[in-house]
Design a protein around this motif. Structure first.
Motif, mmCIF file in Angstrom:
data_model
loop_
_atom_site.group_PDB
_atom_site.id
_atom_site.type_symbol
_atom_site.label_atom_id
_atom_site.label_comp_id
_atom_site.label_asym_id
_atom_site.label_seq_id
_atom_site.Cartn_x
_atom_site.Cartn_y
_atom_site.Cartn_z
ATOM 1 N N GLU A 90 0.819 -1.182 -0.017
ATOM 2 C CA GLU A 90 -0.017 0.061 0.126
ATOM 3 C C GLU A 90 0.757 1.257 0.031
ATOM 4 O OE1 GLU A 90 -3.669 -1.944 2.314
ATOM 5 O OE2 GLU A 90 -2.436 -0.341 3.492
ATOM 6 N N SER A 91 0.384 2.294 -0.673
ATOM 7 C CA SER A 91 0.770 3.689 -0.515
ATOM 8 C C SER A 91 -0.448 4.611 -0.277
ATOM 9 C CB SER A 91 1.477 4.045 -1.999
ATOM 10 O OG SER A 91 1.832 5.532 -2.139
ATOM 11 N N GLN A 92 -0.389 4.866 0.862
ATOM 12 C CA GLN A 92 -1.564 5.213 1.366
ATOM 13 C C GLN A 92 -1.632 6.986 1.392
ATOM 14 O OE1 GLN A 92 -2.780 3.758 5.312
ATOM 15 N NE2 GLN A 92 -3.413 1.714 4.442
ATOM 16 N N THR A 93 -2.853 7.480 1.033
ATOM 17 C CA THR A 93 -3.106 8.749 1.315
ATOM 18 C C THR A 93 -4.382 9.022 2.045
ATOM 19 O OG1 THR A 93 -1.852 9.611 -0.464
ATOM 20 C CG2 THR A 93 -3.232 11.146 0.497
ATOM 21 N N LEU A 141 6.103 1.683 -7.770
ATOM 22 C CA LEU A 141 5.610 2.985 -8.189
ATOM 23 C C LEU A 141 6.617 4.036 -7.886
ATOM 24 C CD1 LEU A 141 5.272 4.425 -5.118
ATOM 25 C CD2 LEU A 141 3.320 2.693 -4.992
ATOM 26 N N ALA A 142 6.326 5.092 -8.742
ATOM 27 C CA ALA A 142 7.254 6.515 -8.518
ATOM 28 C C ALA A 142 7.446 6.685 -7.127
ATOM 29 C CB ALA A 142 6.968 7.461 -9.600
ATOM 30 N N THR A 143 8.404 7.253 -6.808
ATOM 31 C CA THR A 143 8.890 7.528 -5.372
ATOM 32 C C THR A 143 7.988 8.898 -5.280
ATOM 33 O OG1 THR A 143 11.182 6.546 -5.583
ATOM 34 C CG2 THR A 143 10.583 8.234 -3.777
ATOM 35 N N PRO A 144 7.099 8.748 -4.079
ATOM 36 C CA PRO A 144 6.441 9.952 -3.789
ATOM 37 C C PRO A 144 7.364 11.021 -3.338
ATOM 38 C CG PRO A 144 5.291 7.989 -2.465
ATOM 39 C CD PRO A 144 6.560 7.307 -3.374
#
Length: 808
Positions: free
Chosen positions: A201-204, A250-253
């Protein structure tokens, strides 16, 4: 710091796809130490089976075989898989923010580190060498670091040792997150105890609509990692902690590159029964040291104190790799799991033929006499790759002998769900004769395979109860030409394959079959010729799965590459092979086989001047190195002599490896002799015979020249490099742990008595002892420059009469 991990797959075998591994590290007696041996003594010796000895504390009887109160009962058995690994941790240096890989904790001191986890909450603890995170009903808990880390160019690694149960809750999960400064903005792995799903997960705002979900596997997802490299974040899983599979990228936030981050290992549930998750080896780099099977579980006592010192061996001793193989065509058919298989290769004095499929209740093929006269002689003819086969010689089409067997109820039961796929080899010059027939027990249902009377093409006749016999003829060539042919008949798809060529025609699919006839049916249309390797498949298998058997029987796979042959032989033992290097010559047929899979694989390795050994971890169990892997070696690590901190460093100069006369041959080829006259004149003849499975005489000559050019006059060399690895800096220690067969080690600062101050040596094997704050490695080595080859215009590898050896 280091840490040893010992895991046993109680209740599993080497062929288990996802074994449950139990960590028994806390019971290992590191004062006595773990001993491991691997590889060969030198480059001319065959690599022997590796071994591992592990002393265990058995004070509670958990390792006593057959003890009902053992937590592993009844699976404390010989033959269970075991693996040993060593974890290393990157020490924290410099100033904050620190790379995340420096966040290392093995949780072995039974107290939470206030330095690493200052913000922990909810009753977390260290238990049995693990971080325990409770999931109390209606609450949460977690290990939480300070905000002093960065993910950029680094990674966060952990072993998910125990997952929580649903426990009657409407929500229960455990997770490992990298938190930004904004609440709910984070990267992490999350396990849902209700669904059994692991998500990346990459959460916002505590939400990720693009999360990647995986059905959790305690084997495949045992290790979890989040890694950033070159502007990309990778979510990875591993079964070993050493080799990783990318599950999401994914692209680094932007926040990852601009903020210091904190790590949180947490768990929560809404209700139900309190449970916990457990984590281990946060920040560890894992180094596999041994993978194999436990040979014995001896229990000993000293007074009332009990111990178990187990002995383990690697896969070179596994039963399937040392069992005697049958012919290659038989092994290939067995790989496809026939329901019934009669090779018909019995000796000349046989009166019946047996089944090799292993299906219960399959009877043997017995001789049936039709009329009077005629013969059926076992081993009188030649089938695929010259295998013996019976010859059917009737006196007329209704007088002679054929074979029949009751295939039993298991075959009939399988036929209720799957149509028959039939395979066989045959030769005849007579049309309108029956190859094979299948009927129900009452003979009301029939399927008859024959050669059509008018054309000699393949014909199948089928009959359902109360219906007429229906014939279907495929558009094959005339098969009554006296030549040996391979047949695959797929009743389900209406396909026939003759010698690898497929023909398709719709036909009727009978079921309820049980009685098999070979070479005739109902005392008529008796076969005149040869039949062998009759196989029936009553399961989901395609025509394309079976047609490669034609190549096996026709050529024995002569001319395939050594790497392909090695993989083929390994498959007969239920194993797979990873190759290293790129030079693999064509090899001759091994159609007869007859010895163990290991012996035949070693023949290929010897033919290629390659190396065959086992992996140190689960996954692909065997490794086959080509000879070019060693060409013009470059040191993978360099050691100062003064840093070895051991005795026993050895320089040797003798005739132990000398070979100056080679007599080499191949199957069906010339016998050739290659010599070094100068060496013979100086030292006398040091001969060696080479029997190689090469595909040409030139290849045999090349192999013989390669051997003589390297060993006609061996110079001094380093044969032993003992080193106390644990005392080395972490980077060097890791390089030593990664060293394996064919790794090149550079040495500097050698004593003044040495030939030169530097040397390079190739690892052939090693012994090691892993103890308490010790890790001693003793490498068996050879002279690395033995394998140098000519590179045109290269200042090092183009020195006339020195390094101008042509590559083989």
């Amino acid at each position: 710091m280091t840490n040893t991990l010992v895991e046993v797959a109680f209740g599993a075998t080497l062929t288990s796809s996802a074994p449950v591994l139990v960590d028994i590290s806390q019971y290992v007696d590191l004062v006595k130490g773990i001993s491991i041996s691997r590889g060969a003594q030198d480059e001319l010796s065959e690599i022997q089976p590796g071994s591992c000895s592990i002393p265990l504390d058995n004070s509670d009887g958990r390792f006593t075989p057959g003890r009902a109160s053992s937590p592993y009962y009844p699976n404390v058995k010989k033959g269970v898989p075991i693996r040993v690994s060593v974890a290393t941790f990157t020490p924290r240096t410099g100033t904050a923010p620190y790379p995340l890989e420096m966040l290392g904790d093995d949780f072995d001191d039974n107290r939470i580190s206030s330095t690493l986890w200052p913000n922990s909450y909810g009753g977390v603890s260290e238990v049995g060498g693990r971080a325990r995170v409770p999931l109390p009903a209606g609450s949460s808990s977690g290990y939480q670091s300070a905000r002093e880390w960065t993910l950029v160019g680094s990674k966060l690694t952990a072993k998910l040792a125990t997952v929580p149960a649903a426990g009657g809750s409407s929500s229960a999960f455990c997770s490992m997150y990298i938190n930004s400064t904004t609440s709910g903005t984070r990267l992490g792995w999350r396990y849902n105890a209700l669904t059994g799903v692991l998500s990346a997960e990459s959460q916002t705002g505590f939400f990720d609509g693009s999360a990647v979900s995986l059905t959790y596997s305690p084997f495949s997802h045992m290790w979890l990692r989040i890694r950033e490299s070159g502007g990309t974040v990778f979510f990875e899983t591993s079964s070993t902690g050493a080799t990783w599979t990318v599950r999401r990228s994914l692209a680094t936030p932007a926040w990852v590159t601009s903020q210091s981050v904190a790590v949180e290992i947490t768990g929560a549930r809404t209700g139900g029964v309190t449970d916990f998750s457990e984590w281990d080896f946060v920040g560890a780099t894992m180094h596999p040291r041994f993978f194999g099977i436990v040979q014995e579980w001896p229990t000993t006592w000293k007074g009332l104190s009990s111990a178990a010192s187990i002995t383990c061996t690697d896969l070179l001793t596994w039963t399937s790799i040392v069992k005697e193989l049958q012919s290659m065509v038989v092994q290939e058919i067995l790989l496809d799991r026939p329901t019934v298989f009669f090779p018909l290769t019995e000796s000349a004095d046989s009166t019946s033929a047996g089944d090799l499929s292993g299906t219960p209740s399959v009877g043997s093929l017995s001789i049936v006499q039709a009329g009077s006269g005629g013969t059926l002689e076992f081993a009188a003819g030649a089938g695929p790759t010259g295998q013996p086969c019976p010859v059917f010689t009737p006196s007329t089409s209704t007088a002679g002998k054929y074979l029949s067997a009751d295939l039993g109820p298991n075959f009939t039961d399988a036929n209720a769900s799957f149509r028959v796929r039939a395979e066989m080899w045959f030769a005849t010059s007579t049309r309108d004769r029956v190859l094979m027939a299948l009927t129900s027990s009452d003979a009301d249902t029939k399927m008859i395979i024959s050669l059509a009377s008018a054309s000699g093409a393949l014909q199948v006749q089928s009959q359902a109860p109360g219906s007429a016999l229906v014939a279907t003829v495929w558009g094959t060539p005339d098969l009554a030409d006296g030549q040996l042919h391979h047949l695959v008949y797929n009743e389900f798809t209406g396909e026939v394959a003759i010698d690898g060529v497929t023909y398709t025609t719709p036909n009727f699919n009978p079921a309820d079959l049980r009685i098999l006839y070979v070479g005739g049916f109902q005392n008529a249309r008796l076969w005149n010729g040869r039949i062998s390797h009759v196989a029936l498949y009553v399961r989901s298998v395609t025509t394309a799965d079976l047609t490669p058997h034609y190549t096996t029987g026709a050529t024995g796979h002569a001319g395939e590459s050594a790497s392909a042959r090695m993989a083929r032989l390994a498959s007969y033992a239920g194993l797979s092979v990873a190759t290293q290097g790129s030079t693999f010559d064509a090899v001759a047929s091994q159609a007869e086989l007859g010895r163990s899979a290991l012996e035949h694989m070693r023949d290929i390795a010897r033919t290629e001047s390659g190396k065959l050994f086992t992996s140190r971890t689960t996954g692909t169990p065997l490794i086959f190195q080509s000879r070019d892997l060693r060409y013009n070696p470059v040191a993978a690590l360099t050691l100062q002599y003064a840093d070895l901190e051991t005795d026993g460093f050895e320089y040797a100069y003798d005739d132990q490896k000398m070979v100056n006369s080679v007599t080499a041959s191949r199957p069906g080829g010339a016998t050739q002799r290659i010599i070094s006259q100068a060496s013979i004149d100086a030292y006398g003849e040091k001969p060696q015979d080479l029997q190689l499975l090469k595909n040409s005489d030139n290849s045999v000559t090349d192999a013989a020249n390669w051997l003589v050019s390297r060993y006609s006059d061996p110079p001094p060399e380093v044969r032993q490099i003992p080193v106390e690895a644990y005392s080395m800096p972490v980077a060097t220690y890791r390089a030593l742990l990664d060293a394996d067969v064919s790794t090149v080690i550079g040495l500097t600062g050698l004593p003044s008595q040495a030939i030169a101050s530097t040397a390079t040596a190739t690892v052939e094997g090693y012994t090691e002892r892993i103890g308490l704050w010790q890790h001693q490695l003793d490498f068996h080595t050879s002279r690395a420059v033995t394998d140098t080859v000519w590179l045109l215009d290269d200042p090092t590898y183009s020195v006339l009469d020195s390094t101008t050896r042509l590559a083989y």
